[in-house]
Design a protein around this motif. Structure first.
Motif, PDB file in Angstrom:
ATOM      1  N   TYR A 186      -8.934  -3.238   8.445  1.00 42.01           N
ATOM      2  CA  TYR A 186      -7.479  -3.166   8.618  1.00 42.01           C
ATOM      3  C   TYR A 186      -6.848  -2.297   7.529  1.00 42.01           C
ATOM      4  N   PHE A 187      -7.226  -2.541   6.282  1.00 41.80           N
ATOM      5  CA  PHE A 187      -6.631  -1.814   5.156  1.00 41.80           C
ATOM      6  C   PHE A 187      -7.165  -0.381   5.084  1.00 41.80           C
ATOM      7  N   ARG A 196      -5.495   1.852   7.804  1.00 45.72           N
ATOM      8  CA  ARG A 196      -4.082   2.142   7.518  1.00 45.72           C
ATOM      9  C   ARG A 196      -3.883   2.814   6.169  1.00 45.72           C
ATOM     10  N   ARG A 230       2.682 -10.000   3.486  1.00 44.69           N
ATOM     11  CA  ARG A 230       2.008  -8.727   3.236  1.00 44.69           C
ATOM     12  C   ARG A 230       1.260  -8.821   1.920  1.00 44.69           C
ATOM     13  N   LYS A 239      -3.023  -9.595   7.735  1.00 48.21           N
ATOM     14  CA  LYS A 239      -3.354  -8.808   8.930  1.00 48.21           C
ATOM     15  C   LYS A 239      -2.675  -9.356  10.188  1.00 48.21           C
ATOM     16  N   ASP A 240      -2.177 -10.574  10.084  1.00 47.64           N
ATOM     17  CA  ASP A 240      -1.592 -11.237  11.253  1.00 47.64           C
ATOM     18  C   ASP A 240      -0.170 -10.734  11.485  1.00 47.64           C
ATOM     19  N   LYS A 241       0.049 -10.065  12.631  1.00 43.67           N
ATOM     20  CA  LYS A 241       1.368  -9.476  12.898  1.00 43.67           C
ATOM     21  C   LYS A 241       2.455 -10.528  13.100  1.00 43.67           C
ATOM     22  N   ASP A 280     -12.012  -3.859   3.865  1.00 47.95           N
ATOM     23  CA  ASP A 280     -11.589  -4.454   5.126  1.00 47.95           C
ATOM     24  C   ASP A 280     -11.057  -3.343   6.046  1.00 47.95           C
TER      25      ASP A 280
END
Ligand code: CMC
Length: 431
Positions: free
Chosen positions: A355-356, A359, A302, A295-297, A353
């Protein structure tokens, strides 16, 4: 194909264009922008082809929102349940399921071409013993064009068909030879009384001293994975094959370019990358740490095997393959089960999660395919090769479809030029 148009007008210069809207058998409407530059003097910009159809095709249909995948109209679930890889290959190539006579003839044609020229074998000796098998595949498959001058007239449909059969037939032989080279064992010749997947497994695991006992579960699993990987419309490698073929390059060169494109970890290389990732994570206690990394840009990591450009709810291939994972792992030694358990736990954490979820990142086909292949003792660096064997029929079907299209033209995208404006050359002593 259409009676609908979209009118576009550029408000700055008043130039306009009337663009036809097409509708395929299924799927969204498609705007034909091919006259845009002629009529309005502008290009379209769509890096990554987020909204661009590059061709018309009647081979495979995907609805990413509904999780639908069909080959020539047949749902992937039905083919996976009832068919076999060679029958699916016939379907992809010729558009219909074969009758038993058609199937026998096709199988005979493929078997007839399974051997490679004896002199080709010496090519393998030129590769270092630890060469990645995908590197060998790119080179050796490309070199086939140097052996078959008798059937390289791409304007002759019969020549195209023979090349198609040769490619499908020889891929397992070349793939198994790449593996044998890497472990220093003699190559095993194909045996034409075996079926496609059986033959491949035997060439991988038999030795001249000891034949390989075919395991029905392994044969079933490889057959299923090959069916699921056989085609996927205009993905990166298939688009590469089409673009290479659009310049009228020979089919062996085109398929070699497809293999090279497949190798990347965002595409077919993902199955190898998933196993590397699971090995790196090592234990369920580490999952949270790796989810945070994904999750860390600022971190390039990935979650491999997650996400897909087209599937936004689920990948129907992943659903089928997940079941097969359970079946295969029941029959093998416990050694590979921890990897599957880790994968299942990782899947659950990611699916819950935010984030997932936001997206729409779901496990794709390659989240599980590597685990099955590992359980069958296929080594990590052969996983993308397995994908390449299976996808060859898809590449070839698209190449054949393109070559038979009288309207086919060379592919030539345009660009937004962002480099320097015109400037004068200065001699080296003045720079
Ligand atoms: N892990 C973490 N974040 C991800 C992942 C992932 N696997 N995939 C996408 N994202 C994020 C990405 O960072 C972006 O976030 P934001 O909007 O905040 O910038 C967002 O999701 C959209 O991602 P994208 O890269 O713009 O999506 P894409 O359609 O260009 O890429 C993909 C699709 C498959 C390349 C990508 O999901 C990915 O790299 N997945 C891992 C590799 C993989 O499993 N590939 C196999 C695909 S299936 C086999 C095949 O057909 O080849």
């Amino acid at each position: 194909m259409t009676n609908k148009f979209v009118n576009l007008t550029n408000s700055t210069d008043g130039l306009s264009a009337e663009l036809p809207l097409y509708l395929g058998t299924e799927g969204p409407e498609v705007l034909d922008i091919s006259t845009l530059y002629r009529d309005m003097g502008v290009f379209t910009y769509d890096p990554g082809f987020m909204a661009t159809a590059s061709c018309k095709s009647s081979i495979t249909y995907i609805d990413g929102n509904k999780g639908i995948l069909r080959y020539r109209g047949y749902p992937i679930e039905q083919l996976a349940e009832n068919s076999n890889y060679l029958e699916v290959s016939y379907l992809l190539l010729y558009g219909e399921l074969p009758t038993s006579i058609q199937f026998d003839i096709f199988k005979g044609n493929i078997c007839y071409h399974t051997m490679v020229k004896e002199t080709l074998k010496s090519f393998f000796g030129g590769f270092h013993h630890d060469a990645h098998p995908m590197g060998i595949m790119v080179g050796v498959v490309g070199s086939l064009s140097a052996f078959y001058h008798d059937s390289l007239d791409i304007h002759d449909p019969r020549h195209r068909e023979i090349s198609a059969h040769r490619l499908i037939a020889k891929m397992p032989t070349i793939a198994a030879a790449s593996y044998k080279h890497s472990i220093g064992e003699p190559f095993i010749y194909p045996r034409n009384d075996l079926d496609y997947c059986e033959n491949f497994l035997r060439m991988m695991f038999a030795t001249p001293c000891e034949d390989y006992q075919l395991d029905p579960v392994a044969v079933k699993a490889v057959n299923l994975l090959f069916i699921l990987h056989a085609d996927h419309e205009q993905n990166a490698s298939t688009s590469t094959v089409r673009l290479a073929g659009s310049s009228q390059a020979n089919p062996f060169a085109c398929i070699a370019s497809g293999i090279a494109s497949l190798w990347g970890p965002f595409h077919g290389g993902a199955n190898e990358a998933v196993l590397d990732m699971l090995n790196e994570i090592g234990d369920v206690s580490q999952i949270d740490k790796y989810i945070a990394k994904a999750k860390d840009k600022d971190d390039p990591f990935r979650l491999m095997g997650f996400g897909h450009r087209v599937y936004k709810n689920f990948d129907p291939r992943a659903t089928i393959i997940r079941e097969m994972c359970h079946e295969v792992l029941k029959t093998v030694s416990a050694e590979d089960n921890p990897l599957f358990e880790l994968a299942l736990e990782l899947e659950q954490v990611a699916l819950n999660d935010e984030y997932f979820v936001e997206r729409k990142l779901y496990p794709n086909v390659d989240f599980y395919s590597g685990i099955i292949y590992r359980a069958l003792k296929i080594p990590n660096n052969m996983l993308t090769v397995m994908f390449a064997i299976a996808r060859t029929v898809g590449w070839v079907a698209h190449w054949l479809e393109m070559m038979a299209d009288p309207k086919q033209r060379i592919g030539r995208p345009r660009q937004i030029y962002t480099g320097a404006g015109e400037r004068d050359y200065r001699s080296m002593d003045k720079r």
